[in-house]
Design an enzyme around this catalytic site. Structure first.
Site, mmCIF file in Angstrom:
data_model
loop_
_atom_site.group_PDB
_atom_site.id
_atom_site.type_symbol
_atom_site.label_atom_id
_atom_site.label_comp_id
_atom_site.label_asym_id
_atom_site.label_seq_id
_atom_site.Cartn_x
_atom_site.Cartn_y
_atom_site.Cartn_z
ATOM 1 N N HIS A 45 -6.803 -5.614 2.044
ATOM 2 C CA HIS A 45 -5.729 -5.077 2.849
ATOM 3 C C HIS A 45 -5.183 -6.152 4.063
ATOM 4 C CE1 HIS A 45 -6.614 -0.850 2.306
ATOM 5 N NE2 HIS A 45 -7.962 -1.237 2.145
ATOM 6 N N GLY A 104 -15.741 2.694 3.499
ATOM 7 C CA GLY A 104 -14.433 3.442 3.457
ATOM 8 C C GLY A 104 -13.712 2.862 2.121
ATOM 9 N N GLN A 105 -14.576 2.349 1.058
ATOM 10 C CA GLN A 105 -13.589 1.910 0.105
ATOM 11 C C GLN A 105 -13.553 3.347 -0.849
ATOM 12 O OE1 GLN A 105 -15.967 -0.464 -2.429
ATOM 13 N NE2 GLN A 105 -14.506 -0.978 -3.868
ATOM 14 N N HIS A 164 -10.268 -5.538 -3.221
ATOM 15 C CA HIS A 164 -8.939 -5.647 -2.752
ATOM 16 C C HIS A 164 -8.805 -5.823 -1.174
ATOM 17 C CE1 HIS A 164 -10.233 -1.608 -2.563
ATOM 18 N NE2 HIS A 164 -9.369 -1.307 -1.211
ATOM 19 N N ASP A 219 0.880 -1.139 -0.079
ATOM 20 C CA ASP A 219 0.124 -0.100 -0.014
ATOM 21 C C ASP A 219 0.925 1.350 -0.016
ATOM 22 O OD1 ASP A 219 -3.290 0.376 0.787
ATOM 23 O OD2 ASP A 219 -1.758 2.280 1.009
ATOM 24 N N ILE A 220 0.377 2.196 -0.698
ATOM 25 C CA ILE A 220 1.293 3.625 -0.988
ATOM 26 C C ILE A 220 1.110 4.476 0.448
ATOM 27 C CG2 ILE A 220 -0.553 4.946 -1.916
ATOM 28 C CD1 ILE A 220 1.477 5.967 -4.342
ATOM 29 N N ASN A 251 -12.962 -3.345 2.109
ATOM 30 C CA ASN A 251 -13.859 -2.236 2.282
ATOM 31 C C ASN A 251 -14.797 -2.132 1.267
ATOM 32 O OD1 ASN A 251 -12.753 -1.367 4.653
ATOM 33 N ND2 ASN A 251 -11.109 -0.349 3.705
#
Ligand code: AMP
Ligand code: ZN
Length: 113
Positions: free
Chosen positions: A101, A92-93, A99, A30-31, A86
């Site tokens: 997490h 909170g998507q 995806h 994740d960035i 999410n």
């Protein structure tokens, strides 16, 4: 899918820090990490989110969980980890491509805020 950030990452059109790849899924860091270890695992097929999962496209999700267990072992996440997917505004998507997490490396609060 055109204009999907994660489809572009999967296609290599946008750079990512790859953790793992096979025929059906792709994992990358994740960035904006929310834990010392934070990566995402996505199906290569565009599925818009958890609410778009159905009997025809859900096999990849079992595969993704098996991949996550393998990666957790390889990365030494022996104290545990959290898997989060999410969906929608209240979930909170922010990216409309399913995806998972994977968060680890610190004690995570429950319930989430
Ligand atoms: P969500 O809010 O559940 O939709 O998660 C989307 C995640 O994608 C967030 O944790 C972002 O930090 C992450 N993200 C956004 N753009 C990128 C990118 N280019 N490379 C890696 N992760 C990204
Ligand atoms: Zn996509």
């Amino acid at each position: 899918m055109a204009d999907c950030l994660f489809c572009k990452i999967i296609a290599g059109e946008i750079p990512s820090k790859k953790v793992y790849e096979d025929d059906t899924c792709y994992a990358f860091y994740d960035i904006d990490p929310q834990a010392p270890v934070h990566f995402l695992v996505v199906p290569k097929q565009h599925i818009s989110g958890p609410s778009a999962v159905n009997e025809d496209n859900s096999a990849v999700i079992g595969h993704i969980y098996a991949v996550i267990a393998k990666l957790a072992d390889e990365l030494g996440l022996k104290d545990g980890y959290r898997v989060v997917a999410n969906d929608g505004r209240d979930g909170g998507q922010t990216v409309g491509h399913l995806h998972f997490h994977v968060l680890a490396g610190r004690s995570l609060a429950w319930p989430p805020g």
